[in-house]
Write a protein that holds these residues in place. Structure first.
Motif, PDB file in Angstrom:
ATOM      1  N   VAL A   8      34.841  66.028 -85.080  1.00  9.75           N
ATOM      2  CA  VAL A   8      34.612  65.370 -86.367  1.00  9.75           C
ATOM      3  C   VAL A   8      34.840  66.348 -87.512  1.00  9.75           C
ATOM      4  CG1 VAL A   8      32.876  64.222 -87.798  1.00  9.75           C
ATOM      5  CG2 VAL A   8      33.095  63.618 -85.388  1.00  9.75           C
ATOM      6  N   SER A   9      34.388  67.585 -87.345  1.00  7.52           N
ATOM      7  CA  SER A   9      34.612  68.599 -88.386  1.00  7.52           C
ATOM      8  C   SER A   9      36.102  68.849 -88.595  1.00  7.52           C
ATOM      9  CB  SER A   9      33.925  69.914 -88.013  1.00  7.52           C
ATOM     10  OG  SER A   9      32.533  69.765 -88.001  1.00  7.52           O
ATOM     11  N   GLY A  10      36.846  68.919 -87.504  1.00  4.72           N
ATOM     12  CA  GLY A  10      38.285  69.123 -87.606  1.00  4.72           C
ATOM     13  C   GLY A  10      38.988  67.968 -88.296  1.00  4.72           C
ATOM     14  N   LEU A  11      38.594  66.741 -87.955  1.00  6.55           N
ATOM     15  CA  LEU A  11      39.198  65.568 -88.587  1.00  6.55           C
ATOM     16  C   LEU A  11      38.892  65.528 -90.074  1.00  6.55           C
ATOM     17  CD1 LEU A  11      38.492  62.824 -85.887  1.00  6.55           C
ATOM     18  CD2 LEU A  11      40.710  63.810 -86.502  1.00  6.55           C
ATOM     19  N   LEU A  12      37.637  65.749 -90.418  1.00  4.38           N
ATOM     20  CA  LEU A  12      37.252  65.702 -91.820  1.00  4.38           C
ATOM     21  C   LEU A  12      37.886  66.861 -92.602  1.00  4.38           C
ATOM     22  CD1 LEU A  12      35.673  63.848 -93.658  1.00  4.38           C
ATOM     23  CD2 LEU A  12      33.662  65.275 -93.288  1.00  4.38           C
ATOM     24  N   ALA A  13      37.984  68.023 -91.966  1.00  5.32           N
ATOM     25  CA  ALA A  13      38.644  69.158 -92.616  1.00  5.32           C
ATOM     26  C   ALA A  13      40.120  68.850 -92.870  1.00  5.32           C
ATOM     27  CB  ALA A  13      38.497  70.427 -91.771  1.00  5.32           C
ATOM     28  N   ALA A  14      40.764  68.167 -91.942  1.00  3.68           N
ATOM     29  CA  ALA A  14      42.170  67.793 -92.130  1.00  3.68           C
ATOM     30  C   ALA A  14      42.316  66.821 -93.296  1.00  3.68           C
ATOM     31  CB  ALA A  14      42.727  67.175 -90.848  1.00  3.68           C
ATOM     32  N   VAL A  15      41.406  65.857 -93.379  1.00  4.76           N
ATOM     33  CA  VAL A  15      41.414  64.907 -94.500  1.00  4.76           C
ATOM     34  C   VAL A  15      41.239  65.657 -95.820  1.00  4.76           C
ATOM     35  CG1 VAL A  15      40.077  63.052 -95.592  1.00  4.76           C
ATOM     36  CG2 VAL A  15      40.647  62.921 -93.164  1.00  4.76           C
ATOM     37  N   ALA A  16      40.278  66.569 -95.841  1.00  2.06           N
ATOM     38  CA  ALA A  16      40.013  67.333 -97.064  1.00  2.06           C
ATOM     39  C   ALA A  16      41.208  68.209 -97.438  1.00  2.06           C
ATOM     40  CB  ALA A  16      38.758  68.199 -96.878  1.00  2.06           C
ATOM     41  N   LEU A  17      41.823  68.834 -96.451  1.00  2.00           N
ATOM     42  CA  LEU A  17      42.957  69.714 -96.723  1.00  2.00           C
ATOM     43  C   LEU A  17      44.152  68.936 -97.271  1.00  2.00           C
ATOM     44  CD1 LEU A  17      43.926  72.639 -96.590  1.00  2.00           C
ATOM     45  CD2 LEU A  17      44.727  72.174 -94.266  1.00  2.00           C
ATOM     46  N   VAL A  18      44.467  67.814 -96.652  1.00  2.00           N
ATOM     47  CA  VAL A  18      45.594  67.000 -97.126  1.00  2.00           C
ATOM     48  C   VAL A  18      45.317  66.484 -98.537  1.00  2.00           C
ATOM     49  CG1 VAL A  18      46.852  64.841 -96.757  1.00  2.00           C
ATOM     50  CG2 VAL A  18      46.416  66.372 -94.836  1.00  2.00           C
TER      51      VAL A  18
END
Length: 120
Positions: A8-18
């Motif tokens: 979940v942290s990785g998914l949310l971090a990807a959303v935030a980064l994009v």
């Protein structure tokens, strides 16, 4: 549980980064022309870029403290800050009548709550 938190942290971090890279480097006029970016019409360039930088920092804050085991509580702090950001996004999209985007922001908010709770 730990694996779920990392996913979940990785998914949310990807959303935030994009989102952060988009807001930081795509011209405001181009953002405003895209669906979901209409909110930028009433915002200054500096405000949009600042949100972008904050989202990039959030991406790092959701992963790095736990990964390097230095101040891992900062993951929870970052997740709580993301919750606040999503509340603002939900209010903004609701004012523009973008119900689907409100629901997307709600999902991101719930993921952040899960991370904040799990990483305490």
């Amino acid at each position: 549980m730990n694996v779920a938190l990392w996913i979940v942290s990785g998914l949310l971090a990807a959303v935030a980064l994009v989102g952060g890279i988009t807001k930081s480097f795509v011209p405001k006029a181009k953002l405003a022309a895209q669906h979901g970016g209409e909110w930028t019409e009433g915002a200054s360039v500096g405000f949009v870029k600042t949100l972008g930088v904050l989202e990039i920092l959030a991406a790092a804050g959701l992963i790095l403290p736990a990964a390097v085991k230095i101040a891992p509580v900062m993951v929870s702090v970052t997740a709580i800050c993301w919750v606040l950001l999503m509340i603002g996004a939900m209010i903004t999209h609701r004012r523009l009548g973008q119900g689907k985007l409100v629901m997307v922001n709600l999902v991101y908010l719930l993921l952040a709550v899960f991370i904040a709770w799990g990483r305490i």
